[in-house]
Scaffold this motif. Structure first.
Motif, PDB file in Angstrom:
ATOM      1  N   GLN A 203      -3.312  -6.358  -7.290  1.00  0.00           N
ATOM      2  CA  GLN A 203      -4.428  -5.656  -6.759  1.00  0.00           C
ATOM      3  C   GLN A 203      -5.460  -6.712  -6.590  1.00  0.00           C
ATOM      4  O   GLN A 203      -5.623  -7.594  -7.504  1.00  0.00           O
TER       5      GLN A 203
ATOM      6  N   ILE B 194      -0.486  -5.009 -14.343  1.00  0.00           N
ATOM      7  CA  ILE B 194      -1.256  -5.196 -13.066  1.00  0.00           C
ATOM      8  C   ILE B 194      -1.817  -6.615 -13.160  1.00  0.00           C
ATOM      9  O   ILE B 194      -2.009  -7.389 -13.899  1.00  0.00           O
TER      10      ILE B 194
ATOM     11  N   TRP C 169      -4.239  -9.207 -11.320  1.00  0.00           N
ATOM     12  CA  TRP C 169      -5.435  -9.232 -10.377  1.00  0.00           C
ATOM     13  C   TRP C 169      -5.459 -10.564  -9.584  1.00  0.00           C
ATOM     14  O   TRP C 169      -5.326 -11.640 -10.282  1.00  0.00           O
TER      15      TRP C 169
ATOM     16  N   HIS D 159      -7.686  -5.539   0.366  1.00  0.00           N
ATOM     17  CA  HIS D 159      -6.517  -4.644   0.174  1.00  0.00           C
ATOM     18  C   HIS D 159      -5.267  -5.325   0.700  1.00  0.00           C
ATOM     19  O   HIS D 159      -4.116  -4.918   0.325  1.00  0.00           O
TER      20      HIS D 159
ATOM     21  N   ASP E 119     -10.608  -4.719  -3.770  1.00  0.00           N
ATOM     22  CA  ASP E 119      -9.762  -3.597  -3.223  1.00  0.00           C
ATOM     23  C   ASP E 119     -10.481  -2.363  -3.377  1.00  0.00           C
ATOM     24  O   ASP E 119     -10.630  -1.783  -4.108  1.00  0.00           O
TER      25      ASP E 119
ATOM     26  N   GLY F 299      -0.873  -4.224  -3.683  1.00  0.00           N
ATOM     27  CA  GLY F 299      -1.974  -3.628  -3.181  1.00  0.00           C
ATOM     28  C   GLY F 299      -1.985  -1.892  -3.376  1.00  0.00           C
ATOM     29  O   GLY F 299      -1.735  -1.213  -2.318  1.00  0.00           O
ATOM     30  N   TYR F 300      -1.905  -1.306  -4.559  1.00  0.00           N
ATOM     31  CA  TYR F 300      -1.626   0.034  -4.741  1.00  0.00           C
ATOM     32  C   TYR F 300      -2.693   0.996  -4.189  1.00  0.00           C
ATOM     33  O   TYR F 300      -3.866   0.570  -4.480  1.00  0.00           O
TER      34      TYR F 300
ATOM     35  N   SER G 124       0.824  -1.231   0.064  1.00  0.00           N
ATOM     36  CA  SER G 124       0.084  -0.087   0.093  1.00  0.00           C
ATOM     37  C   SER G 124       0.849   1.449  -0.022  1.00  0.00           C
ATOM     38  O   SER G 124       1.409   1.701  -1.028  1.00  0.00           O
TER      39      SER G 124
END
Length: 214
Positions: A151, A174, A176, A182, A155, A123-124, A97
């Motif tokens: 991600q 990315i 998924w 998150h 989230d 988890g950006y 994060s």
């Protein structure tokens, strides 16, 4: 003071991953520890560290998370301190994060200097929960550093539909994780998974690293 690190994995691993924590949990939180151990099992040397405000909590100094950009120098120093400890070879920077967001803000400077090989975000935080217009993506549009973002599809900091509309650099991939929150954790009763996502993550990081590291 030199940065304090937690290490996992073989010190002779071909690549090292440096991870910072999220805004509210320390470097030895359950999710950070599980992720670090999964990456170590996949063949990486993993180093975790804390920003000063989080480290101070261990001594009773309860400090709120600062603005992410204010701790950029701490991340740059952590890279230098890691190298000073004799860690050589390819280095991937990133974090959970906020830690990944901070790493993303210093990545291109470090990449252009040859200090790092890539960026890994777990988890950006594309936007604060419930505030989808407050985007934290401006610097991601022109990012040059090879980047892998994991991600969860649940989230609240950035859903699949939302992220699909963002202007992101072609350097960003990315991945998924189905039903992940998150912390990238799925609901076992919904997905049938519990820790399976961690192996998927670690294997994907390994394959990606083999592509970007020359």
């Amino acid at each position: 003071m030199p940065t304090a690190f937690l290490f996992d994995g073989d010190e002779h691993a071909p690549a090292t991953i440096l991870l910072a924590h999220g805004a509210g949990a320390p470097m030895d939180s359950a999710s950070m520890t599980a992720t670090a151990k999964a990456l170590a099992t996949a063949g990486f040397r993993v180093a975790r560290f804390e920003f000063h405000y989080m480290a101070a909590r261990r001594y009773g100094h309860r400090k709120p998370p600062p603005r992410a950009e204010t701790v950029n120098p701490e991340y740059v120093k952590a890279i230098a301190d890691l190298r000073a400890k004799g860690v050589t070879g390819p280095l991937i920077v990133g974090g959970k994060s906020m830690g990944g967001r901070v790493a993303s803000m210093i990545a291109d400077e470090m990449f252009s200097k040859g200090e790092i090989s890539g960026l890994l975000c777990l988890g950006y935080p594309f936007h604060p929960p419930g505030k989808p217009t407050q985007l934290r993506t401006k610097h991601l549009a022109d990012l040059k550093t090879p980047t892998l973002i994991f991600q969860g599809t649940r989230d609240e900091f950035g859903t699949k539909d939302e992220v699909a509309t963002y202007a992101l650099s072609d350097a960003i991939e990315i991945f998924w994780l189905e039903d992940g929150d998150h912390d990238l954790k799925p609901r076992k009763n919904i997905s049938g998974f519990s820790t399976a996502h961690l192996k998927t993550l670690a294997d994907a990081v390994k394959a990606w690293t083999e592509r970007i590291v020359r």
